[in-house]
Design an enzyme around this catalytic site. Structure first.
Site, PDB file in Angstrom:
ATOM      1  N   GLU A  71      -8.663  30.195  -6.419  1.00 57.13           N
ATOM      2  CA  GLU A  71      -7.659  31.246  -6.171  1.00 57.13           C
ATOM      3  C   GLU A  71      -7.326  31.346  -4.681  1.00 57.13           C
ATOM      4  OE1 GLU A  71     -10.184  33.915  -8.425  1.00 57.13           O
ATOM      5  OE2 GLU A  71      -8.480  34.450  -9.695  1.00 57.13           O
ATOM      6  N   GLU A  99     -14.700  31.393 -14.747  1.00 57.13           N
ATOM      7  CA  GLU A  99     -15.135  32.779 -14.956  1.00 57.13           C
ATOM      8  C   GLU A  99     -15.489  33.088 -16.408  1.00 57.13           C
ATOM      9  OE1 GLU A  99     -12.479  31.813 -13.190  1.00 57.13           O
ATOM     10  OE2 GLU A  99     -12.347  32.988 -11.328  1.00 57.13           O
ATOM     11  N   ALA A 128     -16.375  33.528  -6.071  1.00 56.60           N
ATOM     12  CA  ALA A 128     -16.926  34.795  -5.593  1.00 56.60           C
ATOM     13  C   ALA A 128     -18.443  34.680  -5.674  1.00 56.60           C
ATOM     14  CB  ALA A 128     -16.449  35.923  -6.500  1.00 56.60           C
ATOM     15  N   GLY A 146     -12.850  32.071  -7.471  1.00 51.04           N
ATOM     16  CA  GLY A 146     -12.190  32.620  -6.277  1.00 51.04           C
ATOM     17  C   GLY A 146     -11.841  31.555  -5.256  1.00 51.04           C
TER      18      GLY A 146
END
Ligand code: COA
Length: 259
Positions: free
Chosen positions: A113, A133, A66, A110
């Site tokens: 993911e 993260e 992200a 992300g």
């Protein structure tokens, strides 16, 4: 449809989405996420697109996560609103056609993911995967804590998520986080060959097969076998099943129509 942050192409029957912010290692900001939804929605409607390939622009990254700039000063209430499970990778998660992640470099946070939300993961030898993260004082929020242990087991997922350490492509292959590892210069050809091979199958049967396999993560074995038996029977109602069986018996290539 015009895209700012993606390159969206059709190569024969393959839809290709390249996340295109190479100077930011393809970090996914809000615009990328919105455009990913738009691109998948567009490909869902396009009957000429049989299989989708997702990758990142440039030499270094698939997606490095992200966009961390968007985390600054964000409040819990807003994150809880924006990242409910039904909103994250919304169109990809409900996409019925096969999706291949072509992992050309870093797949972090992300990005890992996103790759895990795809159906098949093919990595370059120089790819690195991780859920870093924890180093930011947060945890994975787009499926990492749930999909990673399902793919690689609880202990290894714990290690990745608690330490934030990355793994290389070879380890990812051994652990089952990716399905194939190829030389960087062969990544594109290997992926497109697989995509084209899948694209030759009945588009209807591909959807049914994907639905059955995806259901395995959410059902007990008994429920899953019952679903499979119903979907298996359903394939016997299609014209493509008649064509596939006839073609085999007549020693010719099938011509599937998606009916
Ligand atoms: N969000 C926003 N920007 C990011 C980013 C992210 N997730 N990942 C990389 N970038 C940006 C960097 O800030 C840098 O931008 P700048 O040139 O304007 O300073 C650019 O991409 C290149 O990254 P850089 O860190 O200089 O490359 P590197 O080769 O030294 O390191 C990584 C590569 C992947 C190890 C490092 O970029 C990194 O740790 N990124 C964050 C990964 C992460 O925590 N992802 C999970 C987020 S939830």
């Amino acid at each position: 449809m015009q895209y700012e942050t993606l390159i969206v192409e059709r190569i024969g029957n393959i839809g290709k989405i390249t996340i295109n912010r190479p100077d930011k290692l393809n970090a996914m900001n809000r615009k990328v996420r919105e455009e990913l939804d738009q691109a998948f929605a567009e490909f869902a409607q396009d009957s000429n697109v049989a299989v989708v390939v997702v990758t990142g622009a440039g030499e270094k990254a698939f997606v490095a996560g992200a966009d961390i700039n968007e985390f600054k000063d964000k409040k819990a209430s807003q994150m809880y609103e924006d990242f409910r499970p039904d909103k994250v990778f919304y169109e990809l998660a409900r996409f019925q056609k096969p999706v291949i992640a072509m992992i050309n470099g870093y797949a972090l946070g992300g990005g890992c993911e996103l790759a895990m939300t795809c159906d098949i993961r093919i990595a370059s030898e120089k790819a690195k995967l991780g859920q870093p993260e924890i180093k930011l004082g947060i945890i994975p929020g787009w499926g990492g804590t749930q999909r990673l242990p399902r793919l690689i087991g609880e202990g290894r997922a714990m290690w990745m998520i608690l330490s934030g350490e990355m793994i290389d492509a070879k380890t990812a292959l051994e652990w089952g986080l990716v399905d194939f590892v190829v030389k960087p210069e062969e990544l594109d050809e290997f992926t497109m060959n697989l995509a084209n091979k899948i694209a030759k199958m009945s588009p209807l049967t591909l959807k049914i097969a994907k639905e059955a396999v995806k259901a395995a993560a959410n059902l007990s074995l008994k429920e899953g076998l019952e679903l499979e038996s119903r979907l298996f029977a359903l394939t016997f109602s299609t014209e493509d099943k008649e064509e596939g069986v006839a073609a085999f018996l007549e020693k010719r290539k099938p011509e599937f129509k998606g009916r």
